[in-house]
Design a protein around this motif. Structure first.
Motif, PDB file in Angstrom:
ATOM      1  N   ASP A 214      -2.869  -3.734  -6.688  1.00 22.98           N
ATOM      2  CA  ASP A 214      -1.604  -3.409  -6.026  1.00 22.98           C
ATOM      3  C   ASP A 214      -1.389  -1.906  -5.963  1.00 22.98           C
ATOM      4  OD1 ASP A 214      -1.208  -6.053  -5.698  1.00 22.98           O
ATOM      5  OD2 ASP A 214       0.328  -6.269  -7.249  1.00 22.98           O
TER       6      ASP A 214
ATOM      7  N   ARG B 103      -4.727  -7.432 -10.869  1.00 21.32           N
ATOM      8  CA  ARG B 103      -3.732  -7.483  -9.808  1.00 21.32           C
ATOM      9  C   ARG B 103      -2.936  -6.191  -9.790  1.00 21.32           C
ATOM     10  NH1 ARG B 103      -0.009 -11.210 -11.387  1.00 21.32           N
ATOM     11  NH2 ARG B 103       1.312  -9.395 -11.731  1.00 21.32           N
ATOM     12  N   ARG B 104      -2.576  -5.739 -10.986  1.00 23.22           N
ATOM     13  CA  ARG B 104      -1.796  -4.501 -11.047  1.00 23.22           C
ATOM     14  C   ARG B 104      -2.572  -3.343 -10.440  1.00 23.22           C
ATOM     15  NH1 ARG B 104       0.051  -4.343 -17.295  1.00 23.22           N
ATOM     16  NH2 ARG B 104       1.036  -2.376 -16.716  1.00 23.22           N
TER      17      ARG B 104
ATOM     18  N   GLU C  86       1.196   3.697 -15.035  1.00 22.08           N
ATOM     19  CA  GLU C  86       1.539   2.874 -13.879  1.00 22.08           C
ATOM     20  C   GLU C  86       2.899   3.293 -13.318  1.00 22.08           C
ATOM     21  OE1 GLU C  86       0.863  -1.803 -13.130  1.00 22.08           O
ATOM     22  OE2 GLU C  86       2.319  -1.309 -14.660  1.00 22.08           O
TER      23      GLU C  86
ATOM     24  N   ASP D  28       0.895   1.467 -19.210  1.00 20.52           N
ATOM     25  CA  ASP D  28       2.208   1.180 -18.610  1.00 20.52           C
ATOM     26  C   ASP D  28       2.883   2.457 -18.119  1.00 20.52           C
ATOM     27  OD1 ASP D  28       1.659  -1.405 -19.290  1.00 20.52           O
ATOM     28  OD2 ASP D  28       2.970  -1.441 -21.045  1.00 20.52           O
TER      29      ASP D  28
ATOM     30  N   TYR E  73      -4.131  -7.560 -15.053  1.00 20.57           N
ATOM     31  CA  TYR E  73      -4.469  -6.146 -14.931  1.00 20.57           C
ATOM     32  C   TYR E  73      -5.111  -5.859 -13.576  1.00 20.57           C
ATOM     33  CZ  TYR E  73      -3.382  -4.242 -19.548  1.00 20.57           C
ATOM     34  OH  TYR E  73      -2.733  -3.771 -20.650  1.00 20.57           O
TER      35      TYR E  73
END
Lengths: 1000, 1000
Positions: free
Chosen positions: A270, A266-267, A221, A218, A264
């Protein structure tokens, strides 16, 4: 090469080779990456229009490939050698094969194959088409034409070549295990990194702190976002890579459930996309500085000016060969199917006659042969209507400007015009003659259209023309008899050169004439024709099997695929270790068939033998080397399987349930363990609902306890297709009752279209329970499938329910089943969702009936209107109703039924028949007739019974309508008549709504 | 080499070169590391006894070296090429120089130098001795003999060679900036990584989220522990590296204060040590598998059997040359100083005469020349006492066994014994003759002792003998006249070969005789003698300065160092850009002098000129290239300085204070800003206490506001030695009053032993305030210095206070000053700590007085007993008291004073003199005498005044004691007499405690 190269020498040689090709030599990245693709020298540099050529080695980290150093080929870290060529230099396969030669791999001594492999990395938003390159069955390289990266379309396309260094060295040095290869003289690969390998496995599988690393993810990110905002794209990208590695670690720890994984991914996707977009924009803002390298790196393409052939006067054979890089097996089929129709059509449309057309396709060439093609199109004459005669000639009969202009326009003298009466008016007309064009000119025009007309499931671009094809087209051979036919397509000009067989180095071979082509190809041992190749292979593999008194189990799909993988098939037989036969048959076959395209061999008892048969591309020279290589590969794969198997059986299957607690099924619906528990709970009530005998329900319950347990087993993690199969296997080994073990297997069924269905009643219950649970749960969680996405495979679940119920003729109203299943969910299925789910099921049933039966649409509609949630009855009903609609007297029956329905339709009230209140005998007759048939019908009576019954009262109905006025003035009389007709109409209730039928 | 190599070719060449030397070629690490040393292929593999040879490139990340791409040489990432040779192959320097030749660097065309550089990485628990290698003034390589890593002593020692690839390529390609070098044809280094460089700088300096990354650090530290516990050492080590990188990022963000930094370093060091220890143990448990490579990698050492020379009969010259790898300049001095005494002593001890000994030392050779050494030791005779005669002969006068045994023991026949009377007893004696040994034999024995006797501040080991020396000894030349003198030391046997000058390739030169040696050496242009080298250099550099009408500022330290850096000095003059002269002189000089050992040049007005003078090792051939290279280096360094300067002056100095809020001074004591604020607050009360004029106090207050502000300036971050200097500079540029700016500079003074002291009163106040704040604060925080550690430099602070007060003769009781300073601290200084601090200060004063004055210990003790916390008075007092103790009549004075003191010492009570109660005139006389001198003394009167006064009353005291009985029977009389003597004794109060003096 006397002494095979060491590991480090191979890398240095590759550096030298690719530096000589003008590549920048780059270094491995200083952030852990899963592949060389992750290195920004690939993922970022392939974006945008700037050219780029780079080569580097990349230690690639894939935690879940770790085997604690126990596998000869598979480790959590291995060395990739990565090359990027942007744009495609036109001959990347040849360059690649030359690089192998530079390493000492003589293509003549091995079976080197380009096997379809379409690469995709969801996390990187990247995909491309290409191949695995096989060296004697061993994958040694990934060869990809990059189509997209970071979510951006690539233009130009990049060629990505990713060598597996260990495997190449293994082959060079003839070692059995990567651990044994020489890194340098005296030092083995194991000396360099074995201990670290084992230690990393410990960390990834047993140690890493899941919660803490999730927090780091996190944080990283967020840092990615900050970096991006602050215009530090490379730092942002580093964090994408770091997140990706963290994800891999978490995943290897088994900490990521299905939904969580999707989230995950998708993250990560992206993140990559955002960075890639920013990077591309930045390069643009910088003016794409590397465009300066365009000349240095550009393709040295000799443009051949098309020489127009002299028009031919005699018919000639036409031969077209489209030379391609290896087509995927499926695409070979597609091309054949297409050309069989398209080629004749093309000649017809081109108005060229011929004495026969043949199309032949191998992985590397698409061949069209037309015999005795007419030298020219026929000449044609056509009468063309001109202006009215009155306007075309003046009072003196002299042609006016209108006539002169018209004649000129047709290339005629005005004197050639005629007067003709057309449709009652007089006009001038011209007889226009069109001379047929020479066949060569016509073909030059239409052949590109023929190529362009070939469609594939998946296409790629490779050069600046951005033409799309299955794989790059590399040469065009086009001959008119012995004359070159100049054709251009995808930036390539045709010539009279074909290329020979790969293992012979694809020599460029000059072809004298269309007829000569077949001689040249034959000399190369290439079998152009699919059926001939198939026959040759069949003969060879069967012969090899017979030599050891074995047979090859029938497997047409595999055979079809193999036929499309080779041009010059030579079968070979290898062995593996007898102890591997202890592995479950499904495992052995899956590995041989799916991973290696090998044919398994059975003995007389149908038991697998410790042999396999493969088909190489090329002749029998050095077949021993090829066999040895293939044996090594299979040994490694079986070693892997043995490793999983031994790991798996260390712990009882039931232990897996604990592990499933950490595997999220869906956030709101809990873990996979929770799901399994719900399914187990659902078994009893569902079994009762389906009227399954108590004994079967008990078996089902026992099986359900362990239904998903094998998901925690490594064999299944590795080969998902073995789920259920391994569960059954492990359960049996633990001493479970065979019928219980069978439930574990069957509950997954059907696994896809065409798959088998559960055969046991117990298996059916659990299979249904599992699917009902998914449907109710996921709809309640708001995860109904969308048009383009169905991540949980709910369409398949629904179809599975339908197939099971229909084929087992289990009469049940899904309404009831859904209600029970919904009641066990941790979250409520609200009324709206319930409605949505029912409509979804009906829709699936609709589609299935449509496919499964010959029933017309209206019949299906009619049945679904009443039995949309009872697949078994609906299935029977559509079949029965279809038959009825084909009866000779169907129109009469339907018409009479329709009269009953139509006349009562406006009524708002259902009236009850009062038998004593009938006033006419015909009424009474009808009622009696109705009564006598109606009492034969039970709720489970189907369409057949209902219509048979109805048919019996048709005369009474006809008589009734002939005489009786339903809408009598007396209200009581009227209502009683309506009541009677309503009762008759209601015979269809719960069976069909015949008003949906055409003709109603 | 026609075309210089590209960047990538240099790396490939190095791979090839070191692979040919048997090195394993390894890859950069996939975790960000600050240096190749961090790669486990170095840090872990150097541990333990296993041999190891490896080479790899390592992109090394050092965030705080980032310059946003604006510096030609300095970036946050650069490429190291790292080589590890374990054990030392015996000729690593030669191998290294050969590798440079392989790259196309001809040593004849350049000034290649091995300049002392002792490498240490606290975070890695590692250190080693070695050099920076300079190519024309540019550091291109770190060459280190690794002595310790991960806190473990290394055995064998590893040779670590770390090339700076960019700098080498820069020199090869003759570019001015790394950004311009060719990575490959057409692609520059900038094309490859410039944008990333700028972006990384943004992230590291401006973006990274400090708090979040600190948490990640904590997480990773825990993961390291988990991994270690789970026997995944390599994962544990990866986390050490990741923590280290995170720390670097945090540090670059300016988020780490001084204490915090120390804590982080401790954490990193502890982590590394734990992992290293575990690794070493694991390798041992594995049985040290790589020992198998011992033969492959072992040194091919030809063992020369010492040939014993024929004893010589005539005197001969002796010549010993110890050939070494470049000694540090300081060590050259040490060797000279040692040998000047030790060499003659050795010959004396060896009983060899000679006609003169000379010792000469250059960086590469230690030479001992002795002329006309005697061929043998002299023979010696000695009478040895045996058993008593009575025991030696029996009654018959025949020798007993005792006599026979004694004689035999001395190598004599019993008949040779004599009887002699010794100390009154009769004994047998033997005349023992010792024949002098041949000089050659003696020298073979003692010369190794001579070498072993040379001591250095820092020593290293390099080979299996584990002999310690400043740098490796590589050859021994030892000649007796023209005969080889076989000597062995540190695994090396002597021979008659010396090695020539480095730039000539250190050719091996055979030496015919001791005398011939000097011819050989002279031919190489080597000046052996230190003074001669010094003179040659002085002459050359002055001549070069004069050519441009300049002079070289006197700088004996620099000159001394340069003399010890070369064997064959050739001075050269280069220029730099005139605009660089805009930089502050201190900056320019610091850069030239400290970093490059260049001599600056001044014009007639004492202004710096845009030239520098350097001294190369070697002759004048290709001097242009050398000059060019040196100019490039200086240009890059000045560019760096300009960058800092331009960055710094963008923001006012005062802005720095904000930044200092993030710089922790000490956790309990707050930020550097807090400290600065306390110092500023302390200025006024301290100034008043010191009686400083109000005007000065105001200046001090203004200066104090900005005292530490320049710590936030990049120039200071980069060159700490410029703290205060830059603060003054920037303040002046902003228009601050010169006396205020001066305070900023002076408050740091003195910066070390021998440094200047603040000259202005204002400067003194702030300098004192700063130091008082540190002392009271850090003692309150429990951080008093310990025997071995003084991380905050509190000893220096205390000494600074003492020096300032003593030299400015500022009479102040530190008790008061400490109390004020303590009152401003955020935490209390408790009574115990206060006591501790006072004792600490007294201890420092003691040491300082001891060093600064000639005062005997007892004098200092006497003064400190009374004035230990008033440095100024104490300083004066010890000097005065010392003089008094040297007076002729001191004994009398001290004795009389002592009588007064001693007789009153047992008294528990201080009595008051009652003048009217005296009973005897002598009492009254003494009292009157006392009264007359005592009233002359004020509290500020010193020792001189006190003793002068006392001396005046000595006669009265003598008279008193001669007659008066102090202990009279009458209590009142007695007490009054005691009171009088107590008063006299008390004259010393606050000045000294004379009872501490010897003779008291």
């Amino acid at each position: 090469m006397a002494q095979p190269l060491s590991f480090q020498q191979v890398i240095l040689k590759l550096h030298q080779f690719w530096a000589d090709q003008g590549c920048a030599i780059w270094e491995p990245y200083n952030v852990q990456v899963g592949a060389g693709t992750g290195n920004p020298a690939t993922l970022l540099r392939v974006l945008g229009p700037e050219p780029w050529r780079v080569a580097y080695v990349e230690p690639s980290v894939r935690p879940d490939d770790g085997r604690y150093g126990e596998n000869p080929n598979r480790m959590q870290k291995y060395y990739q050698y990565q090359v990027i060529l942007k744009p495609d230099p036109g001959n990347p396969q040849e360059l690649y094969l030359q690089s192998l030669e530079a390493l000492g791999i003589n293509p003549r001594e091995h079976d080197i194959r380009f096997v379809e492999d379409n690469w995709e990395s969801p996390a990187l938003g990247a995909w491309g088409l290409g191949w695995e390159v096989w060296l004697d069955g061993q994958e040694i390289t990934q060869f990809t034409y990059f189509q997209q990266a970071g979510g951006l379309e690539l233009n130009p396309v990049s060629v990505e070549i990713t060598y597996g260094v260990e495997r190449i060295v293994l082959a060079l040095q003839g070692k059995n295990s990567a651990w044994e290869i020489d890194w340098m003289p005296g030092l083995t690969y194991a000396d360099m990194i074995y201990n670290e390998e084992v230690e990393y496995c410990r960390y990834y599988f047993d140690i890493a702190d899941v919660e803490a690393l999730k927090k780091v993810y996190d944080t990283y990110e967020r840092e990615m976002g900050r970096a991006l905002e602050g215009d530090s794209l490379i730092s942002a990208y580093d964090y994408v890579l770091k997140c990706s590695h963290l994800f891999n670690v978490l995943d290897t720890r088994g900490a990521i459930g299905v939904t969580e994984r999707a989230v995950y991914f998708r993250r990560m996707r992206d993140m990559t996309r955002t960075v890639a977009k920013a990077y591309a924009e930045k390069r643009e803002a910088l003016g794409h500085p590397l465009l300066k390298m365009k000349d240095y790196w550009d393709i040295d393409r000799t443009d051949i000016l098309p020489v127009f052939p002299q028009p031919s006067t005699a018919p000639a054979d036409v031969l077209i060969e489209i030379g391609v890089e290896e087509l995927p097996a499926g695409d070979v089929d597609d091309v054949i199917a297409h050309l069989i129709k398209a080629a004749p059509a093309l000649f017809e449309q081109a108005k060229l006659t011929h004495s026969g057309i043949e199309t032949m396709v191998t992985p590397r060439r698409i061949v069209l042969s037309a015999k005795q093609v007419s030298p020219r199109q026929p000449d044609e004459e056509q009468i063309v209507k001109g202006p009215p005669a009155a306007r075309a000639f003046d009072a003196n009969g002299q042609p006016t400007q209108a006539a002169i202009g018209f004649a000129k326009g047709k290339g005629l003298d005005v004197s050639a015009l005629k007067r003709e009466t057309i449709d009652g008016g007089e006009y001038v007309t011209a007889l226009v003659k069109t001379e047929g064009k020479p066949a060569t000119s016509v073909l030059m025009e239409v052949l590109p259209q023929l190529i362009a007309g070939i469609k594939f499931g998946k296409v790629m671009r490779w050069n600046e023309t951005n033409v799309a094809f299955s794989r790059p087209i590399r040469w065009l051979l086009a001959l008119w008899g012995d004359t070159l036919l100049p054709v251009e397509y995808a930036g390539i000009s045709s010539n009279r050169t074909t290329r020979g067989l790969r293992p012979y180095g694809s020599p460029e071979l000059s072809v004298k004439s269309a007829a000569d082509y077949f001689r040249v190809i034959k000399e190369q041992g290439i079998i152009l024709n699919y059926e001939e190749r198939r026959a040759a292979i069949t003969q060879q593999i069967n012969a090899l099997a017979q030599e050891i008194n074995g047979t090859i189990p029938n497997d047409p799909d595999l055979l079809d695929e193999v036929v499309n993988l080779v041009e010059a098939p030579t079968a070979l037989r290898g062995t593996f270790e007898a102890r591997d036969l202890e592995l479950p048959r499904d495992v052995l076959v899956t590995v041989m068939r799916k991973h290696q395209r090998y044919f398994p061999v059975e003995d007389a008892n149908g038991q697998l033998m410790a042999s396999f048969i493969a088909v190489r591309n090329g002749d029998a020279e050095h077949l021993d080397k090829v066999i040895h290589g293939n044996e090594h590969v299979l040994r490694a794969r079986f070693s892997d399987a043995r490793y999983f198997f031994s790991q798996d059986i260390k712990k009882p299957l039931a232990d897996g349930m604990k592990r499933l607690e950490t595997l999220t099924f869906q956030e709101k619906l809990g873990s996979m363990r929770d799901k399994n528990d719900r399914v187990a709970k659902l078994v009893a009530p569902l079994g009762h609902l389906l009227n399954i005998p108590e004994a079967d329900i008990q078996i089902a319950q026992q099986g359900a306890q362990l239904a998903k347990a094998d998901l925690a087993k490594q064999m299944v993690v590795e080969m998902t297709s073995l789920q259920g199969i391994m569960g059954r296997e492990y359960a049996l080994r633990e001493g479970a009752a065979p019928e219980v073990a069978q439930v574990i297997f069957e509950h997954w069924l059907p696994r896809g279209a065409g798959d088998q269905l559960p055969q046991s009643a117990a298996g059916r219950i659990v299979a249904l329970a599992d699917k009902l649970d998914s449907l109710t749960g996921l709809f309640a969680a708001g995860l109904a499938p969308k048009a383009t996405s169905d991540p949980y495979g709910l369409r398949r679940s629904a179809l599975g329910i339908i197939q099971i119920l229909a084929h087992s003729q289990t009469d049940v109203d899904l309404n009831d089943a859904l209600q029970i299943a919904a009641g066990l969910q941790p979250i409520p299925l609200n009324a709206q969702q319930q409605q949505q789910l029912k409509e979804f099921l009906i829709g699936r049933l609709d589609a299935w009936l449509n496919e499964e039966t010959d029933a017309p649409r209206d019949v299906i509609r009619a049945v679904l209107a009443e039995q949309g949630l009872n697949p078994a009855r609906a299935y029977r009903a559509v079949q029965e109703l279809t038959k009825w609609t084909q009866h000779a007297d169907w129109a009469v029956i339907l018409d009479n039924f329709a009269r009953c329905v139509r006349i009562t339709r406006p009524e708002k009230v259902m009236y009850s028949v009062r038998p004593d209140a009938f006033t006419e005998s015909l009424e009474r007759d009808l009622y009696a007739a109705y009564e006598s048939v109606a009492k034969q019908l039970t709720p489970s009576s189907g369409i057949d019974e209902m219509l048979t019954a109805f048919a019996l009262i048709v005369p009474a109905i006809q008589a009734f309508f002939n005489t009786i006025l339903v809408h009598a003035e007396d209200k009581a009389v009227r209502e009683n008549r309506v009541a009677l007709l309503q009762a008759i109409s209601n015979l269809q209730k719960g069976r069909a709504d015949l008003s949906e039928l055409s003709g109603f």
